[in-house]
Scaffold this motif. Structure first.
Motif, PDB file in Angstrom:
ATOM      1  N   GLN A   1       4.439   5.434  -5.511  1.00 42.74           N
ATOM      2  CA  GLN A   1       4.631   5.273  -6.955  1.00 42.74           C
ATOM      3  C   GLN A   1       3.569   5.991  -7.784  1.00 42.74           C
ATOM      4  OE1 GLN A   1       5.135   1.080  -7.921  1.00 42.74           O
ATOM      5  NE2 GLN A   1       6.564   0.800  -6.214  1.00 42.74           N
ATOM      6  N   SER A   2       2.547   6.524  -7.127  1.00 44.23           N
ATOM      7  CA  SER A   2       1.519   7.275  -7.859  1.00 44.23           C
ATOM      8  C   SER A   2       2.054   8.575  -8.437  1.00 44.23           C
ATOM      9  CB  SER A   2       0.334   7.577  -6.944  1.00 44.23           C
ATOM     10  OG  SER A   2       0.694   8.527  -5.940  1.00 44.23           O
TER      11      SER A   2
ATOM     12  N   LYS B   1       0.829  -1.206   0.000  1.00 44.18           N
ATOM     13  CA  LYS B   1       0.000   0.000   0.000  1.00 44.18           C
ATOM     14  C   LYS B   1       0.864   1.257   0.000  1.00 44.18           C
ATOM     15  CE  LYS B   1      -4.301  -1.309   2.336  1.00 44.18           C
ATOM     16  NZ  LYS B   1      -5.102  -1.064   3.561  1.00 44.18           N
TER      17      LYS B   1
ATOM     18  N   ILE C   1       4.594  -3.950  -6.758  1.00 47.60           N
ATOM     19  CA  ILE C   1       3.269  -3.893  -6.141  1.00 47.60           C
ATOM     20  C   ILE C   1       2.281  -4.831  -6.842  1.00 47.60           C
ATOM     21  CG2 ILE C   1       3.549  -1.547  -5.277  1.00 47.60           C
ATOM     22  CD1 ILE C   1       2.022  -0.522  -7.688  1.00 47.60           C
ATOM     23  N   ASN C   2       2.797  -5.694  -7.695  1.00 49.22           N
ATOM     24  CA  ASN C   2       1.941  -6.653  -8.416  1.00 49.22           C
ATOM     25  C   ASN C   2       1.717  -7.917  -7.582  1.00 49.22           C
ATOM     26  OD1 ASN C   2       1.793  -4.961 -10.667  1.00 49.22           O
ATOM     27  ND2 ASN C   2       3.759  -5.739 -11.438  1.00 49.22           N
TER      28      ASN C   2
ATOM     29  N   ALA D   1       2.545   1.656  -3.380  1.00 49.46           N
ATOM     30  CA  ALA D   1       1.607   2.103  -4.411  1.00 49.46           C
ATOM     31  C   ALA D   1       1.322   3.590  -4.289  1.00 49.46           C
ATOM     32  CB  ALA D   1       0.308   1.304  -4.305  1.00 49.46           C
ATOM     33  N   ARG D   2       1.231   4.064  -3.057  1.00 47.07           N
ATOM     34  CA  ARG D   2       0.973   5.491  -2.839  1.00 47.07           C
ATOM     35  C   ARG D   2       2.163   6.314  -3.332  1.00 47.07           C
ATOM     36  NH1 ARG D   2      -0.618   5.053   2.003  1.00 47.07           N
ATOM     37  NH2 ARG D   2       1.234   5.696   3.156  1.00 47.07           N
TER      38      ARG D   2
END
Length: 216
Positions: free
Chosen positions: A147-148, A141, A215-216, A144-145
């Motif tokens: 990498q946004s 999580k 993140i996959n 992902a945040r």
């Protein structure tokens, strides 16, 4: 010497009590920030380690209860510190003039602390809201945040601001409350600078790890 701005007629016993509360809340937040940075940076060693630590805080309800309490302590500390922050234009102009006139490093540190506090109030509140409304915390999580895109830039600003504010606060507590003697001030300041740079470096390494974490 350093200076603090406070409205006239506000001195007295209660000011002393509020100063103590400000110091204690500040010291608690400093300790939290250092622990938080070290815990999050566990992702550099292993995402599994970070997840295990996060699961421990979840299982013991330290995240669900401690998170909101830290947020309240954060706001409480700001309200206490705001007593000595000039919000009006004339007060800000006076502080700026005094800082330029005195040419003293500790006075400039106080000015930097004020400016960083204003930014951290907004950015720190956003960060805590986003994290606390998206429990449980996991490495994926967080990655992902970051990498946004937006959050990577956000944290690149928040990280040095927070660590600089914390480092200056740590130094000023030691000086103001007599934990550090005058003859030790220079050594203590150098140590605080090293500590601040060390935590900024840890934070940057952690951000880089999140940027490249799958993140996959």
């Amino acid at each position: 010497m350093s200076i603090s701005y406070a409205p006239a007629g506000k001195s007295g016993k209660w000011d002393g009590v509020l100063d103590w509360l400000q110091m204690l809340s500040g010291a608690s937040l400093i300790l939290f920030m250092w622990c938080h940075m070290l815990l999050v940076s566990s992702v550099v060693i292993s995402p599994r380690l970070m997840n295990a630590l996060a699961e421990f805080f979840e299982a013991t309800y330290m995240a669900q209860v401690g998170g909101p309490l830290i947020f309240l302590a954060f706001l409480f500390h700001f309200v206490l510190a705001a007593r000595k922050i000039p919000f009006r234009a004339e007060g800000q102009k006076t502080i700026w003039q005094h800082a330029r006139m005195l040419h003293h490093g500790d006075t400039w540190l106080w000015v930097v602390q004020i400016v960083s506090a204003m930014l951290i109030l907004v950015m720190g509140s956003i960060h805590m809201w986003v994290v606390l409304t998206d429990l449980p915390i996991t490495a994926v999580k967080s990655a992902a945040r970051v990498q946004s895109g937006f959050w990577a830039v956000f944290y690149l600003f928040l990280l040095p601001l927070a660590e600089l504010h914390v480092g200056i606060g740590f130094y000023r507590i030691g000086i103001k409350w007599g934990f550090v003697k005058d003859r030790e001030r220079g050594k203590f300041k150098r140590g605080e600078n090293v500590l601040t740079l060390m935590f900024i470096a840890i934070g940057l390494i952690t951000l880089i790890r999140f940027l490249f974490l799958s993140i996959n």
